[in-house]
Design a protein around this motif. Structure first.
Motif, PDB file in Angstrom:
ATOM      1  N   ASP A  98       0.688  -1.158   0.103  1.00  0.00           N
ATOM      2  CA  ASP A  98      -0.066   0.190  -0.083  1.00  0.00           C
ATOM      3  C   ASP A  98       0.848   1.275  -0.046  1.00  0.00           C
ATOM      4  O   ASP A  98       0.305   2.317  -0.127  1.00  0.00           O
ATOM      5  CB  ASP A  98      -0.924  -0.071   1.210  1.00  0.00           C
ATOM      6  CG  ASP A  98      -0.398  -0.063   2.416  1.00  0.00           C
ATOM      7  OD1 ASP A  98       0.884  -0.345   2.510  1.00  0.00           O
ATOM      8  OD2 ASP A  98      -0.987   0.253   3.554  1.00  0.00           O
ATOM      9  N   LEU A 118     -12.869   5.684 -10.534  1.00  0.00           N
ATOM     10  CA  LEU A 118     -12.179   5.525  -9.253  1.00  0.00           C
ATOM     11  C   LEU A 118     -12.427   6.758  -8.372  1.00  0.00           C
ATOM     12  O   LEU A 118     -12.536   6.922  -7.205  1.00  0.00           O
ATOM     13  CB  LEU A 118     -10.628   5.756  -9.390  1.00  0.00           C
ATOM     14  CG  LEU A 118     -10.069   4.323  -9.862  1.00  0.00           C
ATOM     15  CD1 LEU A 118      -8.696   4.568 -10.464  1.00  0.00           C
ATOM     16  CD2 LEU A 118     -10.090   3.129  -8.909  1.00  0.00           C
ATOM     17  N   LEU A 119     -12.757   7.860  -9.046  1.00  0.00           N
ATOM     18  CA  LEU A 119     -13.026   9.313  -8.420  1.00  0.00           C
ATOM     19  C   LEU A 119     -14.833   9.442  -8.234  1.00  0.00           C
ATOM     20  O   LEU A 119     -15.126  10.687  -7.825  1.00  0.00           O
ATOM     21  CB  LEU A 119     -12.519  10.378  -9.251  1.00  0.00           C
ATOM     22  CG  LEU A 119     -11.084  10.340  -8.984  1.00  0.00           C
ATOM     23  CD1 LEU A 119     -10.471  11.882  -9.681  1.00  0.00           C
ATOM     24  CD2 LEU A 119     -10.461  10.417  -7.569  1.00  0.00           C
ATOM     25  N   GLY A 120     -15.548   8.311  -8.341  1.00  0.00           N
ATOM     26  CA  GLY A 120     -17.066   8.362  -7.997  1.00  0.00           C
ATOM     27  C   GLY A 120     -17.708   9.358  -9.111  1.00  0.00           C
ATOM     28  O   GLY A 120     -18.723   9.974  -8.495  1.00  0.00           O
ATOM     29  N   GLU A 135      -4.255   8.614  -4.907  1.00  0.00           N
ATOM     30  CA  GLU A 135      -3.986   7.708  -3.727  1.00  0.00           C
ATOM     31  C   GLU A 135      -5.161   6.477  -3.509  1.00  0.00           C
ATOM     32  O   GLU A 135      -6.155   7.203  -3.421  1.00  0.00           O
ATOM     33  CB  GLU A 135      -3.925   8.527  -2.530  1.00  0.00           C
ATOM     34  CG  GLU A 135      -3.300   7.695  -1.555  1.00  0.00           C
ATOM     35  CD  GLU A 135      -2.962   8.598  -0.108  1.00  0.00           C
ATOM     36  OE1 GLU A 135      -2.445   7.988   0.869  1.00  0.00           O
ATOM     37  OE2 GLU A 135      -3.213   9.704   0.020  1.00  0.00           O
ATOM     38  N   ILE A 136      -4.623   5.643  -3.537  1.00  0.00           N
ATOM     39  CA  ILE A 136      -5.819   4.417  -3.562  1.00  0.00           C
ATOM     40  C   ILE A 136      -5.612   3.558  -2.287  1.00  0.00           C
ATOM     41  O   ILE A 136      -4.530   3.199  -2.100  1.00  0.00           O
ATOM     42  CB  ILE A 136      -5.691   3.613  -5.073  1.00  0.00           C
ATOM     43  CG1 ILE A 136      -5.989   4.328  -6.079  1.00  0.00           C
ATOM     44  CG2 ILE A 136      -6.600   2.456  -4.958  1.00  0.00           C
ATOM     45  CD1 ILE A 136      -5.922   3.517  -7.681  1.00  0.00           C
ATOM     46  N   LYS A 137      -6.786   3.332  -1.859  1.00  0.00           N
ATOM     47  CA  LYS A 137      -6.661   2.303  -0.835  1.00  0.00           C
ATOM     48  C   LYS A 137      -6.396   0.964  -1.458  1.00  0.00           C
ATOM     49  O   LYS A 137      -7.358   0.497  -2.097  1.00  0.00           O
ATOM     50  CB  LYS A 137      -7.825   2.279   0.302  1.00  0.00           C
ATOM     51  CG  LYS A 137      -7.714   1.231   1.165  1.00  0.00           C
ATOM     52  CD  LYS A 137      -8.781   1.595   2.268  1.00  0.00           C
ATOM     53  CE  LYS A 137      -8.406   0.506   3.329  1.00  0.00           C
ATOM     54  NZ  LYS A 137      -8.922   0.697   4.685  1.00  0.00           N
ATOM     55  N   ASP A 140      -8.037  -3.226  -1.677  1.00  0.00           N
ATOM     56  CA  ASP A 140      -9.323  -3.475  -1.922  1.00  0.00           C
ATOM     57  C   ASP A 140     -10.276  -2.134  -2.821  1.00  0.00           C
ATOM     58  O   ASP A 140     -11.009  -2.199  -2.828  1.00  0.00           O
ATOM     59  CB  ASP A 140     -10.211  -3.597  -0.432  1.00  0.00           C
ATOM     60  CG  ASP A 140      -9.972  -2.257   0.399  1.00  0.00           C
ATOM     61  OD1 ASP A 140      -9.378  -1.250   0.136  1.00  0.00           O
ATOM     62  OD2 ASP A 140     -10.338  -2.332   1.463  1.00  0.00           O
ATOM     63  N   SER A 142     -11.061   0.789  -1.774  1.00  0.00           N
ATOM     64  CA  SER A 142     -12.444   1.009  -1.048  1.00  0.00           C
ATOM     65  C   SER A 142     -12.443   2.511  -1.302  1.00  0.00           C
ATOM     66  O   SER A 142     -13.566   3.156  -1.091  1.00  0.00           O
ATOM     67  CB  SER A 142     -12.493   0.641  -0.006  1.00  0.00           C
ATOM     68  OG  SER A 142     -11.343   1.053   0.903  1.00  0.00           O
ATOM     69  N   SER A 143     -11.438   3.086  -1.430  1.00  0.00           N
ATOM     70  CA  SER A 143     -11.310   4.735  -1.639  1.00  0.00           C
ATOM     71  C   SER A 143     -10.196   5.220  -2.314  1.00  0.00           C
ATOM     72  O   SER A 143      -8.980   4.614  -2.612  1.00  0.00           O
ATOM     73  CB  SER A 143     -11.251   5.315  -0.040  1.00  0.00           C
ATOM     74  OG  SER A 143      -9.988   5.127   0.448  1.00  0.00           O
ATOM     75  N   SER A 144     -10.527   6.173  -2.923  1.00  0.00           N
ATOM     76  CA  SER A 144      -9.370   6.933  -3.815  1.00  0.00           C
ATOM     77  C   SER A 144      -9.521   8.396  -3.844  1.00  0.00           C
ATOM     78  O   SER A 144     -10.766   8.753  -3.991  1.00  0.00           O
ATOM     79  CB  SER A 144      -9.119   6.336  -5.194  1.00  0.00           C
ATOM     80  OG  SER A 144     -10.474   6.100  -5.967  1.00  0.00           O
ATOM     81  N   SER A 145      -8.593   9.390  -4.229  1.00  0.00           N
ATOM     82  CA  SER A 145      -8.540  10.495  -4.135  1.00  0.00           C
ATOM     83  C   SER A 145      -7.489  11.213  -4.889  1.00  0.00           C
ATOM     84  O   SER A 145      -6.217  10.583  -5.098  1.00  0.00           O
ATOM     85  CB  SER A 145      -8.487  11.007  -2.657  1.00  0.00           C
ATOM     86  OG  SER A 145      -7.123  10.705  -1.830  1.00  0.00           O
TER      87      SER A 145
END
Length: 156
Positions: A98, A118-120, A135-137, A140, A142-145
């Motif tokens: 990670d 990825l950014l919703g 930045e990706i979790k 999984d 589950s989140s990225s920014s």
């Protein structure tokens, strides 16, 4: 994990009799890529490229400037194949943790579509030679920014 998605630099225009996968970068395209690489400030663990000539040339310029020894070619980055599922598959086949930085070189609009996923839903335009760093979790997803958005035409 930091995931950098970079569109190849400006390529030669399409010409009759020249296959699309053989189009090279223009001199301007090479300059675009070098400008972005020189201010990136991150050294990826891996650089992975679409096998198309313009993407490989982009990846090789980045690797040389950043001091990354090898560029890997993966068919998952071809424009007709690249999507969120193939991104996950590709990353899961690599030895990653990670904290790693990975740079992928490919094509529009498939890269823009995956960034949007990825950014919703937020869409980012990638001009030739542009990149985003997310930045990706991992593993999984589950989140990225969005952490960085560089466009060569905005760099002096």
């Amino acid at each position: 994990m930091f995931l950098i998605l970079m569109r190849h630099g400006e390529a030669e225009p399409k010409k009759p009799g020249v296959p699309d996968d053989e189009r090279s970068l223009t001199q301007d395209g090479r300059t675009q890529v070098a400008k972005v690489a020189k201010i990136l400030g991150l050294k990826p663990k891996y650089i992975v490229s679409s096998p198309l000539k313009r993407a490989l040339e982009t990846a090789e310029i980045i690797a040389e400037i950043l001091g990354v020894g090898e560029v890997f070619e993966r068919n998952e980055l071809l424009p007709e194949y690249f999507d969120l599922d193939n991104l996950k598959y590709l990353l899961n086949t690599m030895s990653l943790d990670d904290k790693d930085v990975i740079l992928l070189v490919g094509h529009s609009p498939s890269f823009e579509d995956v960034i949007q996923d990825l950014l919703g839903g937020f869409r980012i335009y990638l001009s030739p030679g542009a990149l985003v760093c997310l930045e990706i979790k991992y593993p999984d997803f589950s989140s990225s920014s969005l952490k960085l958005y560089l466009r060569p035409e905005l760099i002096k």
